[in-house]
Design a protein around this motif. Structure first.
Motif: not given
Length: 591
Positions: A196-197, A202, A316, A319
């Protein structure tokens, strides 16, 4: 416009979506009956028979929409003192999200075993296998033990040698909480959180946090990274608690459900705009370089780090990442405490790269020395946030209408002026407050109706989803591909532009006689929510490939698509290659 939005977002995305990554889609939190995954002993029922020639016959009855991996079979007799040679029957070849190109068995697996030397009365056989459900849950490897009874030409299942836990007790426990699968699912959640980063919303926040480490002491770095981790984990657990609470209250919701509210979309767009203006140096919300983004996140020290973690989770929300789907699918079938632990692992995965960076001198050594470049990079990172704000304003317009979109744009202008006036101080802050109130008023204008005027004209070769239409098409002999999508789903848009809606792929759909059906979930739709939940999902994208055989279930494709994955699915259901004329429907309306 959708192409422009996609280009703006993906221009700044450090991860090219769709480049070989894959996983099952994300399962749905819902108050309607969710996918009830079978206990492993019910999904795969094994019988052992002793044949006349001394060989063993292992026969698995496999539940519908479940399969076993050929490569995962392992056989051992009498603690490995005898050699067992299996004869595998033909299997279905497929590209798997976890193991690549594999051979799998659906419905049944019938495997003869030859023992050398031959097995004797009372021999102990250990059989290991592993399987998955099409709906997104993979079981950990399972081993069953049998003792041979040559007189009856059969075998009796026994406990693992040395085990004192009765089989019945294990099965009863599995009905409540599958704790044996929990470590595996926690690992998948952790990996999904880490990825996710790399999502475009993000990544700027993570980058700014890393920049702050260049001028921090070891103690400050460690403290801030742990507090940031706490903010991320607490936020994910809070989201899970809200989802479970809404589920218990009878509301069908899924991951990213808040983006179906135009009001939330507008608020998020305003937040991104404020963050971007701060990074560009046009307004100054606080003194901390890395904590730009909101009043709380701009505070220095532990409070700023904690709320930066909260902010990272908020941004986030549009996503989804690989590995999240299977883990969340497991979470929704478990008791609340187990489900919350999976979300906590997701948060730990998201916080892990920053936590590691704070302790890794080697990683920090790769950074240039502090200098003017840091200010330049900070200003550059504003542009992904501007792009995200544009995209969110477009989503709000699609959900409601062009008039509301224009009002929200005017609100964004008022917000920018409010931030500028506030930075001037003095009596001008009174005007800033008035402008901020105007922005809020415009952003919450009455036109923000969740049942607004969203209408997306389908391509001529596409049809709008409905349960009845799907059933009718299959009865008429048409295989159908269902694309469950939304304008606020970044992964959906990336998959469509990179794979699904390319000219070559659309030609492949026509060539194989597969109808392309679109279920648009930009605005909340209870029927689509129920449809998603029936396939064990907590969100979108969801891609289903149905054959024309109405007795068979759909093939569920990964969330991150590649052209090869879709083409393989088309081949598996193609009617034209078999010489059957497909009925190609015409577009009969709008979503």
């Amino acid at each position: 416009m959708r192409v422009l939005i996609t280009a703006l977002l993906l221009l700044f995305t450090p991860l090219a979506l769709g480049q070989g990554l894959g996983q099952p889609g994300t399962p749905t939190f819902t108050a309607t009956p969710v996918q009830d995954f079978l206990p492993v002993e019910e999904a795969y029922q094994l019988e052992v028979e002793v044949l006349d020639d001394g060989r063993l016959r292992l026969y698995w009855q496999i539940a519908d929409s479940y399969y076993l991996y050929q490569h995962a079979f392992k056989f051992k007799a009498n603690n490995g003192t005898q050699t067992l040679t299996p004869q595998f029957p033909p299997a279905l070849e497929r590209t798997d999200e976890y193991f690549g190109d594999v051979s799998v068995y659906y419905q049944q697996a019938d495997i003869p075993l030859t023992a050398s030397p031959p097995l004797s009365e009372g021999s102990v056989l250990a059989v290991t296998f592993q399987g998955c459900a099409d709906a997104g849950l993979c079981y950990p490897p399972r081993t069953q033990y049998f003792t041979l009874d040559l007189a009856s030409a059969g075998a009796r299942e026994i406990e693992r040698p040395g085990s004192k836990t009765p089989t019945a007790s294990r099965k009863a426990g599995a009905a409540n909480a599958d704790l044996g699968s929990l470590p595996y699912m926690l690992l998948l959640a952790f990996l999904g959180g880490t990825i996710l980063n790399l999502m475009p919303c993000v990544f700027p926040i993570l980058s700014l946090k890393v920049l702050s480490f260049a001028r921090s002491s070891d103690h400050d770095r460690h403290l801030q990274s742990w507090v940031y981790t706490a903010g991320v984990v607490v936020s994910f657990v809070a989201v899970a608690a809200v989802l479970i609470g809404l589920q218990q209250a009878g509301k069908a919701v899924g991951w990213g459900f808040q983006l179906q509210s135009p009001g939330f979309v507008v608020a998020l767009a305003y937040l991104f705009l404020a963050m971007a203006l701060s990074l560009s140096g046009l307004v100054h919300l606080g003194g901390s370089l890395m904590n730009a983004g909101s009043g709380l996140a701009n505070r220095s020290g532990p409070a700023g780090s904690f709320f930066t973690g909260v902010l990272a989770v908020v941004v986030a929300s549009p996503c989804t990442a690989p590995f999240m789907g299977t883990a969340l699918g497991f979470a929704v079938t478990q008791p609340p405490l187990v489900g919350l632990s999976v979300f906590a692992a997701l948060g730990l995965g998201m916080a892990a790269p920053l936590l590691l960076f704070s302790y890794s001198g080697a990683a920090r050594a790769l950074m240039p020395r502090p200098g003017p470049w840091m200010e330049t990079l900070k200003q550059f990172l504003a542009f992904p946030l501007y792009a995200a704000a544009i995209w969110l304003l477009w989503v709000a317009g699609r959900q409601t209408g062009v008039n509301t979109m224009a009002a929200v744009l005017a609100g964004a202008l008022a917000l920018a002026m409010a931030l500028w006036l506030w930075s001037l101080g003095g009596w001008k802050r009174g005007l800033a407050v008035a402008c901020a109130l105007l922005a809020i008023s415009l952003g919450s204008w009455r036109g923000l109706d969740e049942n607004g005027s969203h209408a997306s004209t389908l391509a001529d070769s596409h049809v709008a989803w409905s349960e009845q239409r799907l059933a009718d098409l299959r009865k008429a002999g048409n295989p159908v591909f269902v694309d469950v999508t939304a304008d606020w789903c970044i992964t959906c848009i990336a998959n469509e532009r990179a794979v699904l809606l390319t000219d070559s792929m659309q030609a492949a759909f026509a060539e194989h006689g597969v109808v392309y059906m679109v279920a648009d979930w930009t605005n909340y739709d209870a029927d689509i929510a129920e449809f998603i939940s029936r396939h064990g999902r907590t969100g979108i994208p969801l891609y289903l490939m149905y054959s024309a055989n109405t007795a068979s279930g759909p093939l569920i494709l990964p969330q991150i698509l590649t052209a090869d994955t879709v083409l393989e699915a088309l081949e598996s259901v193609s009617v034209k290659k078999k010489g059957i004329a497909a009925i190609v429907p015409t577009n009969q309306g709008h979503l």
